[in-house]
Structures are given as C-alpha cells and as structure tokens.
Design a protein around this motif. Structure first.
Motif, mmCIF file in Angstrom:
data_model
loop_
_atom_site.group_PDB
_atom_site.id
_atom_site.type_symbol
_atom_site.label_atom_id
_atom_site.label_comp_id
_atom_site.label_asym_id
_atom_site.label_seq_id
_atom_site.Cartn_x
_atom_site.Cartn_y
_atom_site.Cartn_z
ATOM 1 N N LEU A 297 -76.157 44.942 93.267
ATOM 2 C CA LEU A 297 -74.962 44.525 93.014
ATOM 3 C C LEU A 297 -75.046 42.957 93.048
ATOM 4 N N GLU B 36 -77.760 41.696 91.125
ATOM 5 C CA GLU B 36 -78.261 41.691 89.809
ATOM 6 C C GLU B 36 -77.167 41.892 88.743
ATOM 7 N N THR B 37 -76.300 42.899 88.952
ATOM 8 C CA THR B 37 -75.223 43.158 87.947
ATOM 9 C C THR B 37 -74.414 41.695 88.031
ATOM 10 N N ILE C 207 -76.081 39.080 85.754
ATOM 11 C CA ILE C 207 -75.717 39.577 84.393
ATOM 12 C C ILE C 207 -74.198 39.167 83.982
ATOM 13 N N PHE C 208 -73.413 39.447 84.603
ATOM 14 C CA PHE C 208 -71.902 39.013 84.486
ATOM 15 C C PHE C 208 -71.692 37.618 84.392
ATOM 16 N N ALA D 242 -73.969 35.243 83.767
ATOM 17 C CA ALA D 242 -74.889 34.962 82.175
ATOM 18 C C ALA D 242 -73.606 34.966 81.259
ATOM 19 N N GLY D 243 -73.171 36.063 81.172
ATOM 20 C CA GLY D 243 -71.919 36.276 80.042
ATOM 21 C C GLY D 243 -71.022 35.290 80.053
ATOM 22 N N MET D 244 -70.549 35.234 81.291
ATOM 23 C CA MET D 244 -69.289 34.308 81.420
ATOM 24 C C MET D 244 -69.806 32.554 81.052
ATOM 25 N N CYS E 204 -72.259 31.994 79.083
ATOM 26 C CA CYS E 204 -72.004 31.960 77.478
ATOM 27 C C CYS E 204 -70.711 31.925 76.811
ATOM 28 N N ILE E 205 -69.804 32.492 77.381
ATOM 29 C CA ILE E 205 -68.506 32.503 76.862
ATOM 30 C C ILE E 205 -67.666 31.071 76.953
ATOM 31 N N LEU F 113 -69.846 28.664 74.842
ATOM 32 C CA LEU F 113 -70.094 28.638 73.424
ATOM 33 C C LEU F 113 -68.856 29.245 72.518
ATOM 34 N N ARG F 114 -68.106 29.716 73.273
ATOM 35 C CA ARG F 114 -66.846 30.340 72.231
ATOM 36 C C ARG F 114 -65.884 29.056 71.972
ATOM 37 N N ARG F 115 -65.558 29.272 70.669
ATOM 38 C CA ARG F 115 -64.768 28.264 70.011
ATOM 39 C C ARG F 115 -63.519 28.879 69.259
ATOM 40 N N ARG G 75 -61.026 29.204 65.991
ATOM 41 C CA ARG G 75 -61.318 29.152 64.290
ATOM 42 C C ARG G 75 -60.998 27.865 64.128
#
Lengths: 90, 154
Positions: free
Chosen positions: A68, A70-71, A74-75, A77-79, A81-82, A85-87, A89
């Motif tokens: 749990l 570990e999951t 991973i979650f 890490a994704g958050m 990055c979002i 890095l998310r921009r 348009r």
C-alpha cells in the motif's frame, strides 16, 4: 569548512563500510532474516493463502501494508509530475 | 517526437496491436497468483499500450481514446480500491488488510484471502497504468498553438 565536511563524510563512509564486516554473509541460511519468518512464509503460503506463487502472497498478503505504501509512492510521483509540469494551452 | 506526416502503416499496425497488449496485460494481472506477474507488471504493460498509441497516432487522436480527465480519475481509483478493501476488512471486525473476513459468496477464509489479493492487484494495475500514461503526457509538454496550426502533432 568544506574540507571539514568532506573529511567528516569520508570518515562516516569508512565507519559504515567497516561495520559491514559484522553482518551475516551473503545468502547465509542461519542469518536472522532467513530464520525468523521466511520459513513460515515459504512453508505455509499455500495452506494459508491458497497461492502457489510465494512472491505474490508475501507482497500482497503477508506484507500488504508495504505494498500500500508502494502504491501511494507511485501515486504521489504522478501527482508531483502533474503539479510541476502540467500547463494550460498557449 | 515531432513528425511532419502521418505514416499510415505505422498508425494502422499500432492500432491493430493495442488490443492484444491490453489482453496480455489483463492476463498478467489475473495470473499473478500462479505465474510471475501481478499488479505492477500488468499495469506497466497496459500503460505501455496507451503510450504506443500516443507515439504512433499523435497526441490528439490518442487522447480521444482516453481523456486526461478519465486518466486522473483512474489514478486515484486504484489507490482507493486498495485502501477501501483494507477499510472494509476493518469494518467487518478484523485487522486492517486481513482479507479472511471478506464476504465473497461461498468462500472459505483461505479462498477469501485469494480473492482479496486479486482485488488489490487489480487496483494496483489500474493505478500504475494511469500514472504511467499521466507522467508520459506531462513530460511531453504542452501542445503549442503554432504547431497545431501547421498540422504538426507532437
């Protein structure tokens, strides 16, 4: 100051390497790690969980809480990055 | 990853190949109990199938298959399934993540453990798939309006 920090870290590394001589040798069957719970997991995995694959049964049943975490890693890490890095348009 | 023209051969081949990748990833997740595999491996394969679609078809067309909003939903759904199963075990009177007390129809405690492990593997697979696609799409960067006007798709 930098010299002092360098010398201190080298000393610390040398101390840690020296202390590895006291650890059990590689793949020792009499080490505490392979005498405490490993025989129990290997012998009673099929009768307690019904799973022939001991890796999966240890990962998902006996040590399910670590999976749990570990999951969640991973979650997160994704958050991260979002968030970074998310921009939009344009 | 900027390509000036769309290659019909590459796009068609990858579009044909993607369902087989999905099927194989589901196979790996479901057979995690008896052969090497499990949740993480199957999730990575499924994420790789979507990344293949993004590479071959372009970003806009691949996002038509699974929108970014659905991707964000899936990434939290996996962790929710995992924590939810643990919480369900807690509400039924046992320890956290103690699958023996789950009320699967007609199952002994040993079989309930087996099925509980399967459910959390599915949750792990969903979450890993969504996070892989999400990180890949974020690393691609935004689609600038000048590229779209030229007909170049990233």
């Amino acid at each position: 100051m930098k010299v002092f920090a360098f010398v201190a870290s080298m000393l610390m590394g040398a101390l840690l390497i020296y202390s590895t001589e006291d650890m059990p040798s590689w793949g020792d069957p009499n080490s505490p790690a392979s005498r405490h719970v490993s025989p129990r997991y290997l012998e009673r995995s099929v009768e307690e969980t019904g799973t022939p694959n001991v890796v999966t049964s240890v990962l998902a049943d006996y040590r399910g809480y670590d999976t749990l975490g570990e999951t969640t890693v991973i979650f997160s890490a994704g958050m991260a990055c979002i968030l970074l890095l998310r921009r939009r348009r344009g | 990853m900027i390509f000036q023209y769309r290659s019909v051969i590459v796009a068609t081949t990858c579009r044909i190949l993607a369902p087989f990748l999905h099927l194989y990833s589901l196979y790996v997740i479901m057979h995690g109990h008896t052969s090497p595999g499990g949740g993480f491996q199957g999730g990575v394969i499924m994420g790789a199938s979507f990344i293949l679609l993004v590479i071959s078809l372009g970003r806009e067309e691949a996002l038509r298959r699974m929108t970014q909003k659905a991707n964000d939903f899936f990434s939290s759904l996996g962790v929710f399934i995992y924590g939810g199963i643990g919480l369900a075990c807690l509400l039924l009177g046992a320890n956290y993540l103690d699958y023996g007390v789950l009320p699967f129809p007609g199952a002994t405690p040993v079989k309930a453990r087996y099925l509980g492990m399967l459910v959390i593997e599915i949750g792990i697979g969903i979450s890993v798939m969504a996070i892989m696609v999400s990180i890949f799409l974020n690393l691609l960067g935004p689609e600038t309006s000048s590229e779209e006007a030229d007909g170049i798709h990233r």
